[in-house]
Enzyme design. Structure first.
Site, PDB file in Angstrom:
ATOM      1  N   LYS A   1      -2.771   7.146   1.355  1.00  0.00           N
ATOM      2  CA  LYS A   1      -2.522   7.309   3.025  1.00  0.00           C
ATOM      3  C   LYS A   1      -1.469   8.367   3.139  1.00  0.00           C
ATOM      4  O   LYS A   1      -0.167   8.133   3.350  1.00  0.00           O
ATOM      5  CB  LYS A   1      -2.060   6.085   3.698  1.00  0.00           C
ATOM      6  CG  LYS A   1      -2.276   5.967   5.188  1.00  0.00           C
ATOM      7  CD  LYS A   1      -2.239   4.685   5.761  1.00  0.00           C
ATOM      8  CE  LYS A   1      -2.380   4.658   7.206  1.00  0.00           C
ATOM      9  NZ  LYS A   1      -3.423   5.334   7.894  1.00  0.00           N
TER      10      LYS A   1
ATOM     11  N   ARG B   1       0.885  -1.243   0.205  1.00  0.00           N
ATOM     12  CA  ARG B   1       0.010   0.052   0.054  1.00  0.00           C
ATOM     13  C   ARG B   1       0.949   1.249  -0.034  1.00  0.00           C
ATOM     14  O   ARG B   1       0.477   2.212  -0.692  1.00  0.00           O
ATOM     15  CB  ARG B   1      -0.801  -0.039   1.247  1.00  0.00           C
ATOM     16  CG  ARG B   1      -1.864   1.210   1.123  1.00  0.00           C
ATOM     17  CD  ARG B   1      -2.975   0.962   2.335  1.00  0.00           C
ATOM     18  NE  ARG B   1      -2.365   1.115   3.599  1.00  0.00           N
ATOM     19  CZ  ARG B   1      -3.318   1.011   4.751  1.00  0.00           C
ATOM     20  NH1 ARG B   1      -4.480   0.627   4.595  1.00  0.00           N
ATOM     21  NH2 ARG B   1      -2.645   0.983   5.850  1.00  0.00           N
TER      22      ARG B   1
ATOM     23  N   GLU C   1     -16.133   6.457   5.774  1.00  0.00           N
ATOM     24  CA  GLU C   1     -15.434   5.631   6.740  1.00  0.00           C
ATOM     25  C   GLU C   1     -15.653   6.497   8.063  1.00  0.00           C
ATOM     26  O   GLU C   1     -16.186   7.560   8.121  1.00  0.00           O
ATOM     27  CB  GLU C   1     -14.027   5.190   6.270  1.00  0.00           C
ATOM     28  CG  GLU C   1     -13.285   6.829   5.890  1.00  0.00           C
ATOM     29  CD  GLU C   1     -11.803   6.461   5.451  1.00  0.00           C
ATOM     30  OE1 GLU C   1     -11.261   5.233   5.813  1.00  0.00           O
ATOM     31  OE2 GLU C   1     -10.999   7.296   5.079  1.00  0.00           O
TER      32      GLU C   1
HETATM   33  N1  PXG Z   1      -9.404   4.802   7.306  1.00  0.00           N
HETATM   34  C1  PXG Z   1      -8.504   5.827   7.591  1.00  0.00           C
HETATM   35  C2  PXG Z   1      -8.728   7.060   7.416  1.00  0.00           C
HETATM   36  C3  PXG Z   1      -7.329   5.427   8.371  1.00  0.00           C
HETATM   37  O1  PXG Z   1      -6.454   6.386   8.557  1.00  0.00           O
HETATM   38  C4  PXG Z   1      -8.155   3.132   8.473  1.00  0.00           C
HETATM   39  C5  PXG Z   1      -9.201   3.487   7.735  1.00  0.00           C
HETATM   40  C6  PXG Z   1      -7.802   1.773   8.903  1.00  0.00           C
HETATM   41  O2  PXG Z   1      -6.919   1.088   7.882  1.00  0.00           O
HETATM   42  P1  PXG Z   1      -6.067   0.000   8.232  1.00  0.00           P
HETATM   43  O3  PXG Z   1      -5.001  -0.298   7.337  1.00  0.00           O
HETATM   44  O4  PXG Z   1      -5.260   0.504   9.578  1.00  0.00           O
HETATM   45  O5  PXG Z   1      -6.610  -1.356   8.641  1.00  0.00           O
HETATM   46  C7  PXG Z   1      -7.077   4.073   8.578  1.00  0.00           C
HETATM   47  C8  PXG Z   1      -6.013   3.557   9.576  1.00  0.00           C
HETATM   48  C9  PXG Z   1      -3.486   6.472  14.536  1.00  0.00           C
HETATM   49  C10 PXG Z   1      -3.973   5.412  13.462  1.00  0.00           C
HETATM   50  O6  PXG Z   1      -2.424   6.814  14.793  1.00  0.00           O
HETATM   51  C11 PXG Z   1      -4.549   5.644  12.407  1.00  0.00           C
HETATM   52  C12 PXG Z   1      -4.633   4.463  11.479  1.00  0.00           C
HETATM   53  C13 PXG Z   1      -3.956   3.374  11.577  1.00  0.00           C
HETATM   54  C14 PXG Z   1      -3.254   3.233  12.707  1.00  0.00           C
HETATM   55  C15 PXG Z   1      -2.950   4.263  13.581  1.00  0.00           C
HETATM   56  O7  PXG Z   1      -4.457   7.248  14.740  1.00  0.00           O
HETATM   57  N2  PXG Z   1      -5.586   4.678  10.558  1.00  0.00           N
END
Ligand code: PXG
Length: 288
Positions: free
Chosen positions: A149, A50, A182
């Site tokens: 991301k 990713r 989301e």
């Molecule tokens: N949507 C958004 C906007 C995110 O930032 C997810 C979905 C979930 O994706 P994953 O790949 O983690 O299943 C995310 C992920 C933090 C933090 O520090 C945020 C995320 C992941 C890890 C830590 O707030 N966001």
């Protein structure tokens, strides 16, 4: 704490980037948030894939191979004596003169922070979470792909601020057409008549690594799953709802905007999903 910064491990006090780094000046960069479970970096390869897609989408040429980044990620965990934790892997456009052109920045920077993780309170998993829908809309996916991301999270941060102002730990973000996109840092799923549904990326969802895992789990446990356009009406009438993310794992939602969802307790399909997820995090990934 030791931080991996551009090929070397340095103390956190020395882990600094320039004020001319475009990652800071313009949010021009990308990142991954990754979990370490009992010495296993969960789905590291998927995270690095990713990252590569995010880099390609913003025309950032990473001069490191996937294997080099994987090795540095595992080494960052070892250097800090971690067996469980959270890894923040950041690639910035690098240092350049003022002006938003990325061609002002000849060399991208990479840093990796491996740290302990702050988890949601345990009672969210047993009793369920209460969340809200916030007024801040998700940026139109044609203007900026939610699959990237990027280092610019202001859209999500504004929504997070609103969530907190309403006393909620997470918030649903609708897209500009009013469909569910989301949450601020989590993907959203609902269950209706035995089927799991979740919005597609075009509606404003990041292609979450945890979200992908839920698709695999649904297949494993024999529950149909599909991407579907979702409205708040659909969520009001859902039997179950849950969020997924690297930090949250899978967490049940029992109230939305003050309305009870389903029976008002974490549902039976969620319970099976969470059980399968907790098994997978120890086996799917890379040993440090
Ligand atoms: N949507 C958004 C906007 C995110 O930032 C997810 C979905 C979930 O994706 P994953 O790949 O983690 O299943 C995310 C992920 C933090 C933090 O520090 C945020 C995320 C992941 C890890 C830590 O707030 N966001």
């Amino acid at each position: 704490m030791k931080i991996y910064l551009d090929g070397k491990f340095v103390d956190s006090a020395e882990a600094k980037v320039s004020v001319f780094d475009h990652g800071l000046l313009y949010g021009d960069g990308i990142f991954e948030g990754i979990r370490l479970y009992k010495g296993n970096v969960f789905r590291l390869d998927a995270h690095l894939e990713r990252l590569e897609y995010s880099a390609k989408a913003i025309l950032l040429k990473m001069p490191w191979s996937r294997q080099e980044i994987a090795n540095a990620t595992c080494e960052a965990c070892r250097q800090n004596g971690l067996q469980d934790g959270y890894i923040r892997l950041v690639v910035t456009r690098g240092v350049g003169d003022l002006g938003l052109s990325p061609w002002l920045c000849p060399t991208p920077s990479i840093f990796i922070i491996a740290d302990k993780i702050n988890l949601y309170p345990a009672e969210y998993y047993t009793k369920g979470m209460e969340i809200v829908t916030v007024p801040t809309r998700r940026v139109n996916s044609a203007a900026f792909s939610p699959a990237i991301k990027s280092l610019n999270y202001l859209n999500n941060i504004l929504a997070k601020i609103e969530a907190r102002q309403f006393g909620a730990p997470e918030a649903i973000m609708l897209n500009d057409q009013g469909y569910v996109g989301e949450c601020t840092g989590d993907n959203i799923f609902m269950v209706h008549k035995g089927k799991i549904l979740t919005p597609c990326a075009q509606q404003g969802a990041l292609k979450g690594i945890t979200r992908d895992t839920i698709f695999d789990i649904a297949q494993e446990i024999g529950v149909p799953i599909e991407e579907h356009d979702l409205t708040r009406y659909d969520l009001w009438n859902a039997d179950e709802c849950f969020l997924t993310g690297t930090a949250a794992e899978a967490v049940p939602v029992v109230k939305l905007d003050g309305r009870q969802i389903g029976a008002g307790t974490p549902g039976p399909i969620f319970a099976r999903v969470l059980e399968a997820f907790r098994r997978r995090v120890l086996t799917e990934g890379t040993r440090i």
